[in-house]
Design a protein around this motif. Structure first.
Motif, short mmCIF file in Angstrom:
data_model
loop_
_atom_site.label_atom_id
_atom_site.label_comp_id
_atom_site.label_asym_id
_atom_site.label_seq_id
_atom_site.Cartn_x
_atom_site.Cartn_y
_atom_site.Cartn_z
N ALA A 49 0.83 -1.21 0.00
CA ALA A 49 0.00 0.00 0.00
C ALA A 49 0.86 1.26 0.00
O ALA A 49 0.56 2.22 -0.72
CB ALA A 49 -0.93 -0.01 1.21
N LEU A 50 1.92 1.26 0.79
CA LEU A 50 2.81 2.43 0.84
C LEU A 50 3.39 2.72 -0.54
O LEU A 50 3.35 3.86 -1.01
CB LEU A 50 3.95 2.22 1.84
CG LEU A 50 5.07 3.26 1.78
CD1 LEU A 50 4.57 4.63 2.21
CD2 LEU A 50 6.25 2.81 2.64
N HIS A 51 3.91 1.72 -1.19
CA HIS A 51 4.58 1.94 -2.47
C HIS A 51 3.59 2.29 -3.58
O HIS A 51 3.88 3.13 -4.44
CB HIS A 51 5.46 0.75 -2.81
CG HIS A 51 6.67 0.69 -1.94
ND1 HIS A 51 6.63 0.13 -0.68
CD2 HIS A 51 7.91 1.20 -2.09
CE1 HIS A 51 7.81 0.27 -0.11
NE2 HIS A 51 8.61 0.91 -0.96
N ASP A 52 2.40 1.71 -3.54
CA ASP A 52 1.38 2.09 -4.50
C ASP A 52 0.96 3.54 -4.25
O ASP A 52 0.80 4.32 -5.20
CB ASP A 52 0.17 1.16 -4.38
CG ASP A 52 -0.90 1.49 -5.38
OD1 ASP A 52 -0.65 1.33 -6.59
OD2 ASP A 52 -1.98 1.96 -4.96
N THR A 56 1.26 6.76 -6.86
CA THR A 56 0.06 7.54 -7.18
C THR A 56 0.22 9.00 -6.79
O THR A 56 -0.13 9.91 -7.56
CB THR A 56 -1.16 6.93 -6.45
OG1 THR A 56 -1.30 5.57 -6.86
CG2 THR A 56 -2.43 7.69 -6.74
N THR A 57 0.77 9.26 -5.63
CA THR A 57 0.93 10.62 -5.13
C THR A 57 1.89 11.43 -6.00
O THR A 57 1.60 12.57 -6.37
CB THR A 57 1.41 10.61 -3.67
OG1 THR A 57 0.42 9.92 -2.89
CG2 THR A 57 1.62 12.00 -3.13
N MET A 61 1.24 14.73 -8.33
CA MET A 61 1.99 15.99 -8.17
C MET A 61 2.48 16.47 -9.53
O MET A 61 2.36 17.66 -9.85
CB MET A 61 3.18 15.79 -7.22
CG MET A 61 2.77 15.55 -5.79
SD MET A 61 4.19 15.13 -4.76
CE MET A 61 4.56 16.76 -4.14
N LEU A 62 3.04 15.57 -10.31
CA LEU A 62 3.53 15.94 -11.63
C LEU A 62 2.39 16.31 -12.57
O LEU A 62 2.51 17.25 -13.36
CB LEU A 62 4.37 14.81 -12.22
CG LEU A 62 5.76 14.68 -11.61
CD1 LEU A 62 6.36 13.32 -11.94
CD2 LEU A 62 6.66 15.81 -12.08
N ASP A 63 1.29 15.59 -12.48
CA ASP A 63 0.13 15.91 -13.32
C ASP A 63 -0.45 17.27 -12.99
O ASP A 63 -1.06 17.90 -13.86
CB ASP A 63 -0.96 14.84 -13.17
CG ASP A 63 -0.61 13.54 -13.88
OD1 ASP A 63 0.37 13.52 -14.65
OD2 ASP A 63 -1.32 12.55 -13.63
N GLY A 64 -0.26 17.74 -11.77
CA GLY A 64 -0.77 19.04 -11.37
C GLY A 64 -0.01 20.21 -11.96
O GLY A 64 -0.48 21.35 -11.94
N LEU A 65 1.16 19.93 -12.49
CA LEU A 65 1.96 20.98 -13.13
C LEU A 65 1.63 21.04 -14.60
O LEU A 65 1.42 20.03 -15.25
CB LEU A 65 3.45 20.67 -12.97
CG LEU A 65 4.02 20.81 -11.58
CD1 LEU A 65 5.46 20.31 -11.56
CD2 LEU A 65 3.97 22.25 -11.12
N ARG A 66 1.59 22.23 -15.13
CA ARG A 66 1.43 22.41 -16.57
C ARG A 66 2.83 22.61 -17.13
O ARG A 66 3.38 23.69 -17.06
CB ARG A 66 0.53 23.60 -16.87
CG ARG A 66 -0.91 23.34 -16.49
CD ARG A 66 -1.87 24.45 -16.91
NE ARG A 66 -1.28 25.54 -17.64
CZ ARG A 66 -1.22 26.80 -17.18
NH1 ARG A 66 -1.69 27.12 -16.01
NH2 ARG A 66 -0.68 27.75 -17.93
N LEU A 67 3.37 21.53 -17.66
CA LEU A 67 4.73 21.58 -18.18
C LEU A 67 4.69 21.58 -19.70
O LEU A 67 3.75 21.14 -20.32
CB LEU A 67 5.52 20.36 -17.68
CG LEU A 67 5.59 20.22 -16.15
CD1 LEU A 67 6.22 18.89 -15.78
CD2 LEU A 67 6.37 21.37 -15.55
N GLY A 68 5.76 22.05 -20.28
CA GLY A 68 5.86 22.04 -21.74
C GLY A 68 5.92 23.43 -22.31
O GLY A 68 5.82 24.44 -21.62
N ALA A 69 6.07 23.49 -23.62
CA ALA A 69 6.28 24.76 -24.31
C ALA A 69 5.13 25.74 -24.13
O ALA A 69 5.34 26.94 -24.07
CB ALA A 69 6.51 24.50 -25.80
#
Length: 147
Positions: A49-52, A56-57, A61-69
């Motif tokens: 559970a910890l590693h899953d 996921t977390t 976090m990365l999906d919450g950022l708008r990255l790219g040109a």
């Protein structure tokens, strides 16, 4: 040898199924050796559970950022978003370290497919790349950071 009855040969532990339901509920089907204690099994489930949760977390976090040109994300926002991962999460990745030796082999199928550690290493590298790119002043970047 005194006539002692022998039971069926002990089966090696196996992870038969790990599923993710639509509502993000994870289920796991395990075969464990007879005599495995509830505490040993709980430690394994806690570790899974910890590693899953870590995967996921960090993905979220990365999906919450708008990255790219096309993204107008400033370096401060990127650092503020990713710093908690660096400070509190990245060092926690140690699959099987909190599991008894007899059950540690249950991690092997998750390392083969879906490749938990490969996924983790890719996420960690993505975080490091983003932090590195955003540490370079915008005037000196040849290209915008890519996702």
């Amino acid at each position: 040898m005194g006539g002692a009855a022998r039971g069926p040969p002990a089966r090696a532990p196996s992870l038969e199924r790990f599923t993710l339901a639509e509502d993000e509920l994870r289920t796991v089907r395990l075969r464990v050796p007879e005599g495995t204690t509830g505490a040993e099994l709980a430690a394994l489930c806690d570790d899974l559970a910890l590693h899953d949760w870590l995967l996921t977390t960090v993905v979220r976090m990365l999906d919450g950022l708008r990255l790219g040109a096309g993204a107008a994300q400033d370096a401060g926002t990127v650092v503020r978003t990713l710093r908690p991962a660096v400070d509190h999460l990245l060092h926690l990745w140690m699959p099987g370290a909190r599991v008894g030796r007899e059950l540690a082999a249950l991690w092997d199928p998750l390392e083969e497919r879906p490749g938990f550690t490969r996924q983790w290493q890719a996420l960690v590298q993505r975080i490091r790349d983003q932090l590195t790119l955003h540490a370079i002043p915008a005037a000196h970047r040849e290209v915008e950071p890519a996702p």
